[in-house]
Design a protein around this motif. Structure first.
Motif, PDB file in Angstrom:
ATOM      1  N   TYR A   1     -85.183  10.199 -74.518  1.00 40.16           N
ATOM      2  CA  TYR A   1     -86.141   9.753 -75.416  1.00 40.16           C
ATOM      3  C   TYR A   1     -86.759   8.651 -74.672  1.00 40.16           C
ATOM      4  O   TYR A   1     -86.662   7.638 -74.338  1.00 40.16           O
ATOM      5  CB  TYR A   1     -85.379   9.101 -76.303  1.00 40.16           C
ATOM      6  CG  TYR A   1     -85.891   9.275 -77.732  1.00 40.16           C
ATOM      7  CD1 TYR A   1     -86.678  10.504 -78.330  1.00 40.16           C
ATOM      8  CD2 TYR A   1     -86.232   7.459 -78.278  1.00 40.16           C
ATOM      9  CE1 TYR A   1     -87.653  10.273 -79.587  1.00 40.16           C
ATOM     10  CE2 TYR A   1     -87.444   7.732 -79.554  1.00 40.16           C
ATOM     11  CZ  TYR A   1     -87.632   8.746 -80.003  1.00 40.16           C
ATOM     12  OH  TYR A   1     -88.521   8.638 -81.324  1.00 40.16           O
ATOM     13  N   ILE A   2     -87.965   8.982 -75.315  1.00 41.20           N
ATOM     14  CA  ILE A   2     -89.482   7.245 -74.995  1.00 41.20           C
ATOM     15  C   ILE A   2     -89.770   7.245 -76.243  1.00 41.20           C
ATOM     16  O   ILE A   2     -89.847   7.727 -77.369  1.00 41.20           O
ATOM     17  CB  ILE A   2     -90.468   8.556 -74.223  1.00 41.20           C
ATOM     18  CG1 ILE A   2     -90.448   9.075 -73.070  1.00 41.20           C
ATOM     19  CG2 ILE A   2     -91.725   7.576 -73.962  1.00 41.20           C
ATOM     20  CD1 ILE A   2     -89.419   7.959 -71.874  1.00 41.20           C
ATOM     21  N   LEU A   3     -89.216   5.617 -76.456  1.00 46.34           N
ATOM     22  CA  LEU A   3     -89.685   5.251 -77.515  1.00 46.34           C
ATOM     23  C   LEU A   3     -90.656   4.819 -77.817  1.00 46.34           C
ATOM     24  O   LEU A   3     -91.781   4.677 -77.385  1.00 46.34           O
ATOM     25  CB  LEU A   3     -89.160   3.238 -77.665  1.00 46.34           C
ATOM     26  CG  LEU A   3     -87.582   3.214 -77.533  1.00 46.34           C
ATOM     27  CD1 LEU A   3     -87.236   2.028 -76.351  1.00 46.34           C
ATOM     28  CD2 LEU A   3     -86.865   3.148 -77.966  1.00 46.34           C
ATOM     29  N   GLY A   4     -91.381   4.950 -79.494  1.00 48.79           N
ATOM     30  CA  GLY A   4     -92.919   4.386 -79.809  1.00 48.79           C
ATOM     31  C   GLY A   4     -92.561   4.052 -80.969  1.00 48.79           C
ATOM     32  O   GLY A   4     -91.685   3.656 -81.107  1.00 48.79           O
ATOM     33  N   ALA A   5     -94.000   3.842 -81.419  1.00 46.49           N
ATOM     34  CA  ALA A   5     -93.916   3.079 -82.615  1.00 46.49           C
ATOM     35  C   ALA A   5     -93.004   3.722 -84.310  1.00 46.49           C
ATOM     36  O   ALA A   5     -93.130   4.714 -83.968  1.00 46.49           O
ATOM     37  CB  ALA A   5     -95.570   2.936 -83.293  1.00 46.49           C
TER      38      ALA A   5
END
Length: 266
Positions: free
Chosen positions: A37-41
């Motif tokens: 999973y790619i982290l985001g705002a």
């Protein structure tokens, strides 16, 4: 007819749950998030520095993609996996001379930044959080699967890409290139079921869903069969508004077809 639709739906559910799906690696399924999973705002993370509780923090990733850590200040979290963020924080603590050989772990508390939309004839339409890698079949199952009055296919709409039609049966069977990964911002849309129309000397005239591979003979059976005054081998077919022609009972039904069962001549 409702029984047939329920049977078709049940078979798809059983196949999926029983593990009949083997996900192929397809060009369409390729995705940069394969590593996790790619982290985001707006995602929430908990950073733990073992043995140094004052160096850890639980926080939300800001709109600019950063978090503010004790000791080292701003850290760019957006675009990293939790493992990548843990490594970055470890390097910053070490290189800044704050800690020697720190052990850092990052847990994701809330998955908010990535989601897909599911609309149309599914049990629970709405927004599905992509808290891990999901394929189209996964998202449809999370949404309660296709309703009885839904089509036997789903449209995948992705910003900047052509719309793709995916067959429900192919999704369940795990056919190559037919069960792609769902990306942030994707929309899955299940339209109303395709229908054909049957009237004349038929026990149940009306409109019915088109099932995959359905023949004229099967369509007549679903309509309750011909009446005593009807003739099963004397059937007309109107397709695409053209002139009525004699139908082959083995002919495959298409969306919008009109079947006319003729009266027996005594």
């Amino acid at each position: 007819m409702a029984f047939v639709r329920r049977l078709f739906t049940t078979l798809l559910r059983v196949a999926a749950i029983a593990g009949m799906v083997s996900f192929g690696t397809a060009a369409m399924a390729a995705d940069p998030t394969d590593g996790g999973y790619i982290l985001g705002a707006d995602d929430t993370v908990q950073v733990i520095v073992y043995g140094q509780p004052e160096a850890g923090i639980t926080t939300r990733i800001k709109s600019d993609g950063s978090i503010v850590m004790p000791l080292i200040g701003n850290v760019k979290a957006s675009g990293l996996t939790n493992i990548g963020l843990a490594k970055l924080i470890t390097d910053r603590l070490t290189q800044g001379g704050f800690l020697k050989d720190p052990v850092v772990n990052v847990e994701i508390g809330a998955y908010v930044s990535k989601s897909a939309n599911v609309a149309g004839k599914v049990t629970s339409p709405g927004i599905v959080a992509l808290d891990r890698q999901y394929r189209v079949l996964d998202v449809l199952l999370k949404s309660g699967w296709i309703r009885e009055n839904g089509a036997s296919y789903v449209y995948l709409r992705r910003p900047g890409s052509p719309e793709v039609r995916l067959e429900a049966e192919s999704l369940v069977r795990g056919e190559t290139d037919r069960n792609p990964l769902v990306r942030d911002g994707d929309t899955l849309f299940v339209p109303d079921a395709d229908q054909y129309y049957i009237y004349g000397q038929i026990n149940r005239a009306g409109a019915f869903p088109v099932l995959p591979g359905m023949s004229v003979r099967q369509a007549i059976a679903i309509g309750g069969g011909v009446t005593p005054t009807g003739q099963s081998n004397k059937v007309g077919l109107i397709r695409d508004g053209a002139k009525e022609v004699d139908a082959d009972l083995l002919q495959t039904i298409r969306k919008g077809d009109v079947i006319v069962v003729k009266e027996r001549l005594f």
